[in-house]
Design a protein around this motif. Structure first.
Motif, mmCIF file in Angstrom:
data_model
loop_
_atom_site.group_PDB
_atom_site.id
_atom_site.type_symbol
_atom_site.label_atom_id
_atom_site.label_comp_id
_atom_site.label_asym_id
_atom_site.label_seq_id
_atom_site.Cartn_x
_atom_site.Cartn_y
_atom_site.Cartn_z
ATOM 1 N N PHE A 48 28.984 76.268 -0.132
ATOM 2 C CA PHE A 48 29.696 75.813 -1.270
ATOM 3 C C PHE A 48 31.197 76.340 -1.431
ATOM 4 N N GLY A 49 31.375 77.593 -0.941
ATOM 5 C CA GLY A 49 32.693 78.157 -0.874
ATOM 6 C C GLY A 49 33.578 77.397 0.231
ATOM 7 N N TRP A 50 32.993 77.099 1.268
ATOM 8 C CA TRP A 50 33.878 76.441 2.166
ATOM 9 C C TRP A 50 34.020 74.851 1.389
ATOM 10 N N VAL A 51 33.126 74.381 0.889
ATOM 11 C CA VAL A 51 33.236 73.020 0.313
ATOM 12 C C VAL A 51 34.458 73.020 -0.684
ATOM 13 N N LEU A 52 34.453 74.209 -1.408
ATOM 14 C CA LEU A 52 35.474 74.108 -2.541
ATOM 15 C C LEU A 52 36.895 74.162 -2.056
ATOM 16 N N TYR A 53 36.955 75.185 -1.075
ATOM 17 C CA TYR A 53 38.048 75.522 -0.306
ATOM 18 C C TYR A 53 38.817 74.609 0.200
ATOM 19 N N ILE A 54 37.925 73.631 0.928
ATOM 20 C CA ILE A 54 38.554 72.505 1.868
ATOM 21 C C ILE A 54 38.677 71.471 0.854
ATOM 22 N N ALA A 55 38.079 71.225 -0.226
ATOM 23 C CA ALA A 55 38.364 70.031 -1.320
ATOM 24 C C ALA A 55 39.624 70.305 -1.886
ATOM 25 N N LYS A 56 39.800 71.649 -2.015
ATOM 26 C CA LYS A 56 41.030 72.190 -2.724
ATOM 27 C C LYS A 56 42.244 71.743 -1.625
ATOM 28 N N HIS A 57 42.101 72.028 -0.643
ATOM 29 C CA HIS A 57 43.291 71.861 0.382
ATOM 30 C C HIS A 57 43.517 70.626 0.887
ATOM 31 N N TYR A 58 42.207 69.879 1.135
ATOM 32 C CA TYR A 58 42.576 68.228 1.553
ATOM 33 C C TYR A 58 42.132 67.246 0.664
ATOM 34 N N GLY A 59 41.885 67.709 -0.675
ATOM 35 C CA GLY A 59 41.425 66.603 -1.675
ATOM 36 C C GLY A 59 42.509 65.532 -1.663
ATOM 37 N N VAL A 60 43.717 65.507 -1.703
ATOM 38 C CA VAL A 60 44.678 64.700 -1.875
ATOM 39 C C VAL A 60 44.571 63.665 -0.594
ATOM 40 N N ILE A 61 44.306 63.888 0.663
ATOM 41 C CA ILE A 61 43.979 63.384 1.765
ATOM 42 C C ILE A 61 42.754 62.606 1.715
ATOM 43 N N PHE A 62 41.766 63.249 1.285
ATOM 44 C CA PHE A 62 40.617 62.643 1.270
ATOM 45 C C PHE A 62 40.842 61.551 0.300
ATOM 46 N N LEU A 63 41.328 61.659 -0.927
ATOM 47 C CA LEU A 63 41.401 60.482 -1.717
ATOM 48 C C LEU A 63 42.267 59.367 -1.297
ATOM 49 N N ASN A 64 43.245 59.898 -0.640
ATOM 50 C CA ASN A 64 44.303 58.657 -0.030
ATOM 51 C C ASN A 64 43.280 58.020 1.216
ATOM 52 N N GLY A 65 42.412 58.618 1.629
ATOM 53 C CA GLY A 65 41.671 57.930 2.553
ATOM 54 C C GLY A 65 40.804 57.111 2.109
ATOM 55 N N ALA A 66 40.085 57.385 0.881
ATOM 56 C CA ALA A 66 39.260 56.567 -0.001
ATOM 57 C C ALA A 66 39.868 55.590 -0.302
ATOM 58 N N GLY A 75 38.413 68.855 12.159
ATOM 59 C CA GLY A 75 39.182 69.475 13.281
ATOM 60 C C GLY A 75 39.872 70.818 13.086
ATOM 61 N N ALA A 76 40.764 70.661 11.855
ATOM 62 C CA ALA A 76 41.652 71.819 11.428
ATOM 63 C C ALA A 76 40.885 73.070 11.190
ATOM 64 N N PHE A 77 39.824 72.906 10.589
ATOM 65 C CA PHE A 77 38.923 74.001 10.069
ATOM 66 C C PHE A 77 37.749 74.253 10.770
ATOM 67 N N MET A 78 37.349 73.460 11.571
ATOM 68 C CA MET A 78 36.266 73.640 12.584
ATOM 69 C C MET A 78 35.242 73.541 11.721
ATOM 70 N N ARG A 79 34.927 72.941 10.478
ATOM 71 C CA ARG A 79 33.756 73.092 9.539
ATOM 72 C C ARG A 79 33.248 71.554 9.335
ATOM 73 N N TYR A 80 32.851 71.304 10.396
ATOM 74 C CA TYR A 80 32.258 69.872 10.431
ATOM 75 C C TYR A 80 31.106 69.509 9.137
ATOM 76 N N PHE A 81 30.142 70.585 9.022
ATOM 77 C CA PHE A 81 28.997 70.207 8.158
ATOM 78 C C PHE A 81 29.735 69.871 6.441
ATOM 79 N N GLU A 82 30.546 71.067 6.274
ATOM 80 C CA GLU A 82 31.091 71.095 5.041
ATOM 81 C C GLU A 82 31.878 69.822 4.781
ATOM 82 N N VAL A 83 32.769 69.717 5.811
ATOM 83 C CA VAL A 83 33.709 68.541 5.676
ATOM 84 C C VAL A 83 33.144 67.165 5.404
ATOM 85 N N PHE A 84 32.242 66.867 6.172
ATOM 86 C CA PHE A 84 31.413 65.483 5.961
ATOM 87 C C PHE A 84 30.431 65.487 4.989
ATOM 88 N N PHE A 85 30.063 66.519 4.491
ATOM 89 C CA PHE A 85 29.218 66.482 3.054
ATOM 90 C C PHE A 85 30.228 66.065 2.000
#
Length: 269
Positions: free
Chosen positions: A10-28, A202-212
């Motif tokens: 969950f630490g990684w999930v929060l970290y990735i969401a914080k740094h890539y959240g805007v990109i995820f929302l644009n993609g959504a 690909g940027a973080f090499m954390r596939y499980f957290e990103v696709f969660f």
């Protein structure tokens, strides 16, 4: 940029969401726009094709008209079978790269995405509409014809309003399916939600957290749409609470018009 190696899930999930959240929302946003516009255009295509497939031809029509009718039915059936019988990911590749190579048409990935989703949805909706029209009692068509309505008037004023209500759940299903299936458009570089998630993984090499995170966003979109569509269905159905008028207002010789109210009370005007 990197968290310590002992950071939990969950630490990684929060970290990735914080740094890539805007990109995820644009993609959504692009995913939802593709699905919504593609479904709406596909419904129009499916409605037109479905009605044309039920178009009758008179027995006393000349040979040219009968031949034209058969040719039209063959073309429409071929369109439905081809786009229902091939994956959307293959259709996207053929359309995007094939149009560029064969016809020298350099369309943008986003336009190609809209086009593919629309014609793919149209093929499925055409059969849904045809089945919906067939589910309406034939007596209603015969009654409309008996009072002088043409085929198109019968469809427009009698059959299609009932058909649209019957196929509304399927329209909702197609919207939800399209929200998920737009992920295949990443093969032609459409920057939808899956494409954004793949870039972050690909940027973080954390596939499980990103696709969660991506999975949660997809679920929120599909669940919200399904609840909204159910609400629309209930609104179209109307209220199930009503009172029957027990007296004939037109037959009252006194000239008053008694109206039955809830709780057994009446008033007159």
């Amino acid at each position: 940029m990197n968290l310590p190696g002992d950071a939990d899930f969950f630490g990684w999930v929060l970290y990735i969401a914080k740094h890539y959240g805007v990109i995820f929302l644009n993609g959504a946003g692009i995913t939802f726009l593709l699905a919504l516009v593609g479904t709406l255009i596909g419904c129009v295509i499916g409605l037109l094709v479905g009605v044309l497939r039920t178009l009758p031809v008179r027995r006393d029509a000349n040979t040219f008209v009968k031949t034209l009718h058969r040719l039209l039915q063959f073309i429409l059936a071929a369109y439905i079978e081809v786009f229902r019988g091939t994956p959307m990911i293959v259709q996207a590749m053929v359309l995007y790269y094939g149009s560029m190579q064969v016809f020298k048409v350099d369309m943008t990935p986003l336009f190609a995405g809209f086009f593919v989703v629309s014609i793919n949805t149209g093929a499925y909706m055409a059969e849904t509409v045809r089945g919906g029209i067939g589910s309406i009692d034939i007596g209603q068509t015969e009654g409309a014809m008996a009072i002088g309505m043409s085929h198109w008037q019968t469809m427009l004023y009698v059959i299609l309003p009932q058909t649209l209500r019957n196929i509304l759940p399927q329209i909702g299903n197609n919207l939800i399916i399209n929200i998920k299936d737009t992920s295949v458009l990443n093969v032609i570089s459409v920057t939808e939600l899956y494409f954004s998630g793949n870039s972050a993984a690909g940027a973080f090499m954390r596939y499980f957290e990103v696709f969660f995170i991506i999975c949660v966003i997809y679920f929120i979109m599909t669940f919200t749409c399904s609840r909204l569509l159910l609400w629309i269905e209930h609104k179209i159905d109307g209220s199930s609470y009503y009172s029957l008028v027990k007296s004939d207002m037109m037959a009252d010789p006194s000239g008053h018009n008694p109206v039955q109210m809830g709780g057994g009370k009446t008033w007159t005007n």
